[in-house]
Design a protein around this motif. Structure first.
Motif, PDB file in Angstrom:
ATOM      1  N   SER A   1       0.831  -1.210   0.000  1.00 54.62           N
ATOM      2  CA  SER A   1       0.000   0.000   0.000  1.00 54.62           C
ATOM      3  C   SER A   1       0.864   1.258   0.000  1.00 54.62           C
ATOM      4  N   THR A   2       2.050   1.174   0.619  1.00 57.59           N
ATOM      5  CA  THR A   2       2.977   2.312   0.572  1.00 57.59           C
ATOM      6  C   THR A   2       3.503   2.509  -0.843  1.00 57.59           C
TER       7      THR A   2
ATOM      8  N   HIS B   1       4.092  15.824  -3.049  1.00 59.61           N
ATOM      9  CA  HIS B   1       3.254  15.865  -1.848  1.00 59.61           C
ATOM     10  C   HIS B   1       2.366  14.625  -1.789  1.00 59.61           C
ATOM     11  N   ILE B   2       1.889  14.357  -0.591  1.00 61.46           N
ATOM     12  CA  ILE B   2       0.954  13.257  -0.358  1.00 61.46           C
ATOM     13  C   ILE B   2      -0.301  13.853   0.282  1.00 61.46           C
ATOM     14  N   THR B   3      -1.400  13.770  -0.439  1.00 64.81           N
ATOM     15  CA  THR B   3      -2.648  14.324   0.079  1.00 64.81           C
ATOM     16  C   THR B   3      -3.447  13.220   0.790  1.00 64.81           C
ATOM     17  N   GLN B   4      -4.423  13.655   1.570  1.00 64.82           N
ATOM     18  CA  GLN B   4      -5.300  12.675   2.239  1.00 64.82           C
ATOM     19  C   GLN B   4      -6.032  11.831   1.200  1.00 64.82           C
TER      20      GLN B   4
ATOM     21  N   ASP C   1       5.257   9.591   4.986  1.00 64.54           N
ATOM     22  CA  ASP C   1       5.519   9.365   3.556  1.00 64.54           C
ATOM     23  C   ASP C   1       6.122   7.989   3.304  1.00 64.54           C
ATOM     24  N   GLY C   2       6.277   7.176   4.343  1.00 63.31           N
ATOM     25  CA  GLY C   2       6.814   5.825   4.181  1.00 63.31           C
ATOM     26  C   GLY C   2       8.239   5.804   3.654  1.00 63.31           C
ATOM     27  N   GLY C   3       8.953   6.919   3.792  1.00 65.15           N
ATOM     28  CA  GLY C   3      10.350   6.970   3.360  1.00 65.15           C
ATOM     29  C   GLY C   3      10.547   7.524   1.955  1.00 65.15           C
TER      30      GLY C   3
END
Ligand SMILES: [Mn+2]
Length: 327
Positions: free
Chosen positions: A205-206, A227-230, A243-245
């Motif tokens: 999932s990451t 970026h990582i949005t909801q 961000d899982g790295g």
């Protein structure tokens, strides 16, 4: 609030029966490794010490194999302590709710860390920014306590060294680091097994979340960012927080001097992760934004919304990547 040496820390610990040890929120291998390693080192000092191990957040699955991980609690019992020790945290807020200094009275608070941005919030602050991991400092502490390094201690301590150096690849890996690693291997820690378990662990999932974020990748000057949005997190059914790295992956681009990932978090907050090539320094910027870290790896959490944060922070990064800032 004075600089200290490890003999002073050892002196306090030797006469402490009930010891509370806390590592930082969103724990990494060094946080868990130094917490558990400290517990094993104190156990080797004899039966006179009862150490309560606290991590404010759940233990990530890839560290569940560490000896003693099942003993870690998320919240300390309300009782009196003879010493409180913080491990791998540069800022008391990073210890979360379990850290309750107002309740400690005269109990000494020991701050053991290797972040250059450490706020020296303890009564005894031992901060060695040259150490590649907090677990490396715990090895030095074991020597100050004249405590032997047991196999379970070695496994936990080597894990912190492996994860914080990205398997001995960072610029702070010195001969002394290698000597420490050798010593821990000699004490029974299996390097290959630790590297396999702790480093080769990326939930599917990451990866899906990375795919969405990588589809919106930017290169501005020498800054690679996304970026990582909801919405992305929901679409990917992401299980990992943060961000899982990903920010560590972005800095591998040859075009990058600095990489950044902006992540929408709960409560209108935005988490920002920074990485820098050797010679560039993101720790001071992170500190100025209320966070902290190392020259090559730092982060902070700020108030959103996302777009406004990006507009504010991206120009600050541009000014850090010029040749005039290269050290
Ligand atoms: Mn660390």
């Amino acid at each position: 609030m004075h600089p200290t040496d490890l003999n002073e820390v050892a002196h306090v610990l030797r006469r402490s029966r009930r010891v509370l040890a806390i590592c930082h929120v969103a724990p990494d291998g060094d946080a868990i490794g130094s917490l558990l390693g400290f517990g094993w080192v104190m156990a080797a000092c004899g039966p006179g010490h009862v150490v309560t191990l606290i991590c404010p957040d759940p233990i990530p699955a890839q560290f569940a194999f560490l000896p003693g991980a099942a003993e870690i609690l998320s919240d300390p019992p309300r009782q009196a302590w003879d010493a409180v020790i913080s491990l791998d945290a540069s800022d008391p807020r990073r210890l979360g709710k379990p850290f309750r200094p107002a309740e400690y009275g005269d109990t000494p608070v020991i701050n053991l860390d290797h972040h250059v941005t450490n706020l020296n919030f303890g009564h005894l602050n031992y901060v060695d920014a040259r150490a590649a991991s907090t677990t490396q400092i715990v090895v030095d502490l074991a020597d100050a306590l004249a405590a032997p390094i047991s196999q379970p201690a070695a496994i936990c301590l080597l894990t912190g060294l492996v994860t914080d150096t990205l398997s001995f690849r960072t610029s702070n890996v010195t001969l002394q680091v290698m000597d420490t690693a050798r010593r821990l291997m000699a004490a029974g820690a299996n390097l290959a097994e630790i590297a396999e378990r702790a480093m080769n662990h990326k939930p599917l999932s990451t990866m899906r979340l990375w795919g969405l974020a990588l589809a919106d990748l930017h290169l501005d000057g020498h800054v690679v960012w996304t970026h990582i949005t909801q919405a992305m997190r929901e679409a990917a059914h992401a299980t990992e927080s943060g961000d899982g790295g990903l920010v560590g992956y972005l800095i591998t681009a040859p075009e990058a001097r600095i990489s950044t990932v902006f992540t929408e978090a709960g409560g209108g907050k935005v988490e920002i992760g920074f990485r820098a090539r050797p010679g560039y320094d993101v720790s001071e910027l992170a500190l100025s934004l209320g966070g902290g870290g190392h020259p090559q790896a730092a982060g902070c959490t700020v108030d959103g919304p996302l777009a406004a944060v990006e507009q504010r922070v991206l120009p600050l990064l541009q000014s850090l990547t010029g040749p005039e800032n290269k050290r």
